[in-house]
Design a protein around this motif. Sequence first.
Motif, PDB file in Angstrom:
ATOM      1  N   PRO A   8      63.962   0.419  24.287  1.00  0.00           N
ATOM      2  CA  PRO A   8      64.040   1.102  25.578  1.00  0.00           C
ATOM      3  C   PRO A   8      64.091   2.616  25.358  1.00  0.00           C
ATOM      4  CG  PRO A   8      65.592  -0.721  25.479  1.00  0.00           C
ATOM      5  CD  PRO A   8      65.050  -0.544  24.096  1.00  0.00           C
ATOM      6  N   VAL A   9      63.516   3.344  26.283  1.00  0.00           N
ATOM      7  CA  VAL A   9      63.431   4.801  26.148  1.00  0.00           C
ATOM      8  C   VAL A   9      64.616   5.450  26.857  1.00  0.00           C
ATOM      9  CG1 VAL A   9      62.042   6.849  26.644  1.00  0.00           C
ATOM     10  CG2 VAL A   9      60.920   4.675  26.049  1.00  0.00           C
ATOM     11  N   PRO A  10      65.431   6.248  26.146  1.00  0.00           N
ATOM     12  CA  PRO A  10      66.587   6.909  26.766  1.00  0.00           C
ATOM     13  C   PRO A  10      66.139   7.935  27.812  1.00  0.00           C
ATOM     14  CG  PRO A  10      66.760   6.908  24.374  1.00  0.00           C
ATOM     15  CD  PRO A  10      65.362   6.505  24.697  1.00  0.00           C
ATOM     16  N   ARG A  11      66.940   8.087  28.857  1.00  0.00           N
ATOM     17  CA  ARG A  11      66.672   9.099  29.876  1.00  0.00           C
ATOM     18  C   ARG A  11      67.162  10.481  29.450  1.00  0.00           C
ATOM     19  NH1 ARG A  11      65.511   7.348  35.159  1.00  0.00           N
ATOM     20  NH2 ARG A  11      65.623   5.087  35.470  1.00  0.00           N
ATOM     21  N   SER A  12      68.112  10.528  28.529  1.00  0.00           N
ATOM     22  CA  SER A  12      68.698  11.799  28.117  1.00  0.00           C
ATOM     23  C   SER A  12      68.860  11.811  26.606  1.00  0.00           C
ATOM     24  CB  SER A  12      70.051  12.016  28.806  1.00  0.00           C
ATOM     25  OG  SER A  12      70.949  10.956  28.492  1.00  0.00           O
ATOM     26  N   ASP A  13      69.326  12.922  26.072  1.00  0.00           N
ATOM     27  CA  ASP A  13      69.493  13.101  24.634  1.00  0.00           C
ATOM     28  C   ASP A  13      70.603  12.187  24.121  1.00  0.00           C
ATOM     29  OD1 ASP A  13      69.673  13.951  22.045  1.00  0.00           O
ATOM     30  OD2 ASP A  13      70.189  16.019  22.507  1.00  0.00           O
TER      31      ASP A  13
END
Length: 255
Positions: A8-13
């Motif tokens: 899954p791709v994180p929305r934030s750092d």
Amino acid sequence: MPDPSPLPVPRSDEAMWVTTADYPAAALKAKEEGTVTVELHLDATGRVERCTTLESSGSLLLDGTTCRLMIERASYYPTKDKAGRPVAAQVTKRVRWQTPAGALRGTPPLALRAFRFSPAAGGSAGTPGQGTASARPTATYGPAAPAPRDRPGLLGWLKQSDYPAESLEAREQGELTASFEVSETGRVENCRIIRSSGYLRLDDATCPLIEERARFRPATDAAGKAMRSADVRTWRWILPPRGLIGPDGIVTTPN
């Protein structure tokens, strides 16, 4: 064998989800450090629904702090199946906690790594009980973790008579998640809401009741000595059927 699903791709750092500034003061004082592996259960929107410790750091306080921070800060873009529909998922993370003295040995104080991912088979675990509130653990810490002194009393920490009158009248209900510390004597301290029920009155009513009533068998170290730890739990405020609320705000049932 099917192709492995992407992470899954994180929305934030991700580096900001757990930082050196988050190191619990009690763990620093005790020079506790270690690596914890947690599994994040994501709902179809990419929000962390619950967190489970797969491999302990050896410190219940560090384990609990990791899950609390993940639930509070981690967020992903929705994961989709082959048909393009958003689905729930799990992702495994590893966090290495090291004291400043440990960092001098040549490694960063904290490191966050991503591991395997698999689509979820369904929603969150646990079925809420009937009544005013239900509770289920959202993190697992191991055999020395804190445990309620009276398991049946877990739901009794929030009673029907505790339901705010204004919330009953406005038909407010919802699920919230709270993080707190369990002292060496088993009392709850520093409770705070990390995921709102959607209603300020229900959120505000929860932590004071938990701190007043909840009692745990404290966590213990390898020598069996009581120690401070952290826990994360979810409660659900559930409205009674219409017509069963008395003038005093207490729910009654026929007969």
